[in-house]
Design an enzyme around this catalytic site. Structure first.
Site, PDB file in Angstrom:
ATOM      1  N   ILE A  23       0.757  -1.073  -0.300  1.00 14.04           N
ATOM      2  CA  ILE A  23      -0.151   0.077   0.242  1.00 14.04           C
ATOM      3  C   ILE A  23       1.039   1.335   0.211  1.00 14.04           C
ATOM      4  CG2 ILE A  23      -1.408   1.283   1.595  1.00 14.04           C
ATOM      5  CD1 ILE A  23      -2.547  -1.518   2.252  1.00 14.04           C
ATOM      6  N   ASP A  29      14.736   0.635  10.952  1.00 17.93           N
ATOM      7  CA  ASP A  29      13.790   0.155  11.331  1.00 17.93           C
ATOM      8  C   ASP A  29      13.194   1.034  12.152  1.00 17.93           C
ATOM      9  OD1 ASP A  29      11.956  -0.792  13.842  1.00 17.93           O
ATOM     10  OD2 ASP A  29      13.323  -2.941  12.860  1.00 17.93           O
ATOM     11  N   SER A  83      -4.215   3.822   8.669  1.00 20.65           N
ATOM     12  CA  SER A  83      -4.050   2.476  10.353  1.00 20.65           C
ATOM     13  C   SER A  83      -5.119   1.481   9.524  1.00 20.65           C
ATOM     14  CB  SER A  83      -5.141   4.044  10.707  1.00 20.65           C
ATOM     15  OG  SER A  83      -5.747   3.658  11.591  1.00 20.65           O
ATOM     16  N   LYS A 126      -3.418   0.088  16.091  1.00 21.35           N
ATOM     17  CA  LYS A 126      -3.825   1.202  15.544  1.00 21.35           C
ATOM     18  C   LYS A 126      -4.437   2.213  16.311  1.00 21.35           C
ATOM     19  CE  LYS A 126      -2.431  -0.318  11.194  1.00 21.35           C
ATOM     20  NZ  LYS A 126      -1.209   0.335  10.747  1.00 21.35           N
TER      21      LYS A 126
HETATM   22  P1  NAP Z   1       3.483  -4.717   3.575  1.00 21.14           P
HETATM   23  O1  NAP Z   1       4.012  -4.422   1.758  1.00 21.14           O
HETATM   24  O2  NAP Z   1       3.721  -5.389   4.267  1.00 21.14           O
HETATM   25  O3  NAP Z   1       4.225  -3.392   4.233  1.00 21.14           O
HETATM   26  C1  NAP Z   1       4.309  -2.970   4.697  1.00 21.14           C
HETATM   27  C2  NAP Z   1       5.571  -2.117   5.047  1.00 21.14           C
HETATM   28  O4  NAP Z   1       6.377  -1.954   6.230  1.00 21.14           O
HETATM   29  C3  NAP Z   1       6.893  -2.334   3.992  1.00 21.14           C
HETATM   30  O5  NAP Z   1       7.483  -1.548   2.854  1.00 21.14           O
HETATM   31  C4  NAP Z   1       8.640  -3.274   5.520  1.00 21.14           C
HETATM   32  O6  NAP Z   1       8.939  -3.076   4.928  1.00 21.14           O
HETATM   33  C5  NAP Z   1       7.914  -2.126   6.185  1.00 21.14           C
HETATM   34  N1  NAP Z   1       8.218  -2.497   7.208  1.00 21.14           N
HETATM   35  C6  NAP Z   1       7.221  -3.459   8.286  1.00 21.14           C
HETATM   36  N2  NAP Z   1       9.025  -3.768   9.736  1.00 21.14           N
HETATM   37  C7  NAP Z   1       9.227  -1.897   9.627  1.00 21.14           C
HETATM   38  C8  NAP Z   1      10.217  -1.519  10.465  1.00 21.14           C
HETATM   39  N3  NAP Z   1      10.490  -1.713  11.698  1.00 21.14           N
HETATM   40  N4  NAP Z   1      10.596  -0.543   9.751  1.00 21.14           N
HETATM   41  C9  NAP Z   1      10.693  -0.526   8.775  1.00 21.14           C
HETATM   42  N5  NAP Z   1      10.063  -0.229   8.367  1.00 21.14           N
HETATM   43  C10 NAP Z   1       8.963  -1.856   8.453  1.00 21.14           C
HETATM   44  O7  NAP Z   1       1.796  -4.468   4.238  1.00 21.14           O
HETATM   45  P2  NAP Z   1       0.827  -3.628   3.314  1.00 21.14           P
HETATM   46  O8  NAP Z   1      -0.314  -4.822   3.520  1.00 21.14           O
HETATM   47  O9  NAP Z   1       1.465  -3.358   2.180  1.00 21.14           O
HETATM   48  O10 NAP Z   1       0.633  -2.836   4.571  1.00 21.14           O
HETATM   49  C11 NAP Z   1       0.976  -1.506   4.491  1.00 21.14           C
HETATM   50  C12 NAP Z   1       0.223  -0.514   5.777  1.00 21.14           C
HETATM   51  O11 NAP Z   1      -1.412  -0.476   5.075  1.00 21.14           O
HETATM   52  C13 NAP Z   1       0.547  -0.744   7.477  1.00 21.14           C
HETATM   53  O12 NAP Z   1       0.372  -0.059   7.709  1.00 21.14           O
HETATM   54  C14 NAP Z   1      -0.936  -1.928   7.528  1.00 21.14           C
HETATM   55  O13 NAP Z   1      -1.204  -1.683   8.723  1.00 21.14           O
HETATM   56  C15 NAP Z   1      -1.946  -0.811   6.616  1.00 21.14           C
HETATM   57  N6  NAP Z   1      -3.470  -1.497   5.764  1.00 21.14           N
HETATM   58  C16 NAP Z   1      -3.229  -3.029   5.285  1.00 21.14           C
HETATM   59  C17 NAP Z   1      -4.670  -3.822   5.132  1.00 21.14           C
HETATM   60  C18 NAP Z   1      -4.088  -4.304   3.791  1.00 21.14           C
HETATM   61  O14 NAP Z   1      -5.650  -4.900   3.436  1.00 21.14           O
HETATM   62  N7  NAP Z   1      -3.353  -4.558   3.477  1.00 21.14           N
HETATM   63  C19 NAP Z   1      -5.678  -2.506   5.546  1.00 21.14           C
HETATM   64  C20 NAP Z   1      -5.431  -1.945   6.779  1.00 21.14           C
HETATM   65  C21 NAP Z   1      -4.559  -0.971   6.598  1.00 21.14           C
HETATM   66  P3  NAP Z   1      10.780  -3.926   5.074  1.00 21.14           P
HETATM   67  O15 NAP Z   1      10.342  -5.677   5.404  1.00 21.14           O
HETATM   68  O16 NAP Z   1      11.643  -3.762   4.250  1.00 21.14           O
HETATM   69  O17 NAP Z   1      10.684  -3.384   6.635  1.00 21.14           O
END
Ligand code: NAP
Ligand code: COA
Length: 268
Positions: free
Chosen positions: A25, A70, A147, A165
């Site tokens: 996202i 991080d 969030s 969140k």
């Molecule tokens: P994602 O692709 O896993 O994105 C998470 C990102 O955060 C990655 O770039 C990861 O990269 C980074 N990250 C994780 N831990 C970290 C840390 N300790 N320090 C720095 N960077 C870190 O997941 P996503 O599903 O797209 O989610 C993205 C956001 O949308 C999140 O805030 C999630 O809660 C929110 N969200 C997602 C959904 C959904 O349907 N997917 C729904 C509601 C909300 P690295 O591994 O390189 O650290």
């Protein structure tokens, strides 16, 4: 009439720092802000993921850079923000979207498991906002925290995420009040399920899970990455210039059903 609203070069001259921007996202948001003219700086833990994401963005003609840090490590976040300012200059847009998620019933969730998610999602969001605060261009800077509907919908197996969140949304509103007078807007987006993401791969690992989740969404589909990115672009652009302390829910109507629908998707 404001002529600058909805122009294709809407964000030209703007610098965006995106924590968690190397995938999913947040990368979708980076791409959207970039095609609208912003220079984007990505921060996440993995330099390899950042390099691949930068390559992807450059193929769209976007000016992109990044570095690994991080979000749990405040000094590392400060250094990353500093690096962004050295490369691009003062920040106009700050997106905080780094997160961790896994499904674990509370009775089986270790103290460290709970703490880990709160550290990444909530403390990490504070770290990003706090470190960026000194470097945002005032007035007219915008911070956007990512969030999730779990902030206000109780979901079994997600005690850690729901708590983290909810904190992100409370933090967003306090910062909006404290920093609004300086012309810094602080908002959040609460997405529901988003197609093709790591988050949903973890939450709905099987077709059966996904089919149940879809029944809890009035539109009967997950959001596309672009729909969240468009919401982000709106909030970060002049079109969203009077939004402050707002949480925009982008979930196909899922939360209008209340937490029951979401919970039912998990039970049985
Ligand atoms: P994602 O692709 O896993 O994105 C998470 C990102 O955060 C990655 O770039 C990861 O990269 C980074 N990250 C994780 N831990 C970290 C840390 N300790 N320090 C720095 N960077 C870190 O997941 P996503 O599903 O797209 O989610 C993205 C956001 O949308 C999140 O805030 C999630 O809660 C929110 N969200 C997602 C959904 C959904 O349907 N997917 C729904 C509601 C909300 P690295 O591994 O390189 O650290
Ligand atoms: N079920 C239960 N507990 C789990 C778990 C799971 N699936 N995954 C991790 N944990 C626990 C670990 O057991 C550990 O607790 P312990 O020390 O009591 O055993 C704690 O969480 C920390 O795990 P660790 O693997 O050391 O954390 P990390 O900092 O390396 O990784 C995570 C953080 C766990 C959130 C990891 O899943 C991650 O990096 N996620 C980022 C991507 C993501 O989640 N994307 C979706 C965003 S919506």
């Amino acid at each position: 009439m404001r002529n600058e609203t909805f122009r294709p070069d809407l964000l030209k001259g703007k610098n965006a720092f995106i924590a968690g921007g190397s995938s999913g996202i947040n990368l979708g948001i980076a791409k959207k802000l970039g095609v609208l003219g912003a220079q984007v700086f990505l921060m996440s833990r993995s330099q390899d993921k950042i390099d691949a994401a930068i390559q992807d963005l450059r193929e769209f003609g976007i000016s992109a850079a990044g570095c690994a840090a991080d979000v749990r490590d405040y000094a590392a976040v400060e250094s990353a923000v500093q690096r962004c300012v050295e490369v691009f200059g003062p920040l106009d847009i700050v997106v905080s979207g780094a997160a961790g998620n896994f499904v674990a019933p509370a009775a089986e969730l270790s103290s460290n498991g709970f703490k880990t998610v709160v550290d990444i999602d909530l403390n990490g969001t504070f770290h990003v906002c706090r470190a960026a605060y000194a470097h945002v261009r005032k007035p007219q800077a915008c911070m956007l925290n990512i969030s999730a509907v779990q902030a206000f919908m109780p979901v079994p197996g997600q005690a850690h995420v729901c708590a983290a969140k909810a904190g992100v949304e409370a933090l967003t509103k306090v910062l909006a009040i404290e920093w609004g007078p300086q012309g810094i807007r602080v908002n959040a987006i609460a997405p529901g399920p988003v197609e093709g993401t790591e988050g949903m791969a973890r939450l709905t690992p099987t077709a059966k899970h996904k089919a149940r989740f879809l029944q809890a969404i009035p539109l009967r589909r997950y959001a596309e990455l672009d729909e969240i990115a468009d919401t982000a672009a709106f909030l970060c652009s002049p079109a969203g210039s009077n939004f402050n302390g707002e949480v925009l829910v982008c979930d196909g109507g899922q939360s209008t059903l209340g937490g029951g629908g979401f919970a039912a998707a998990w039970s049985g």
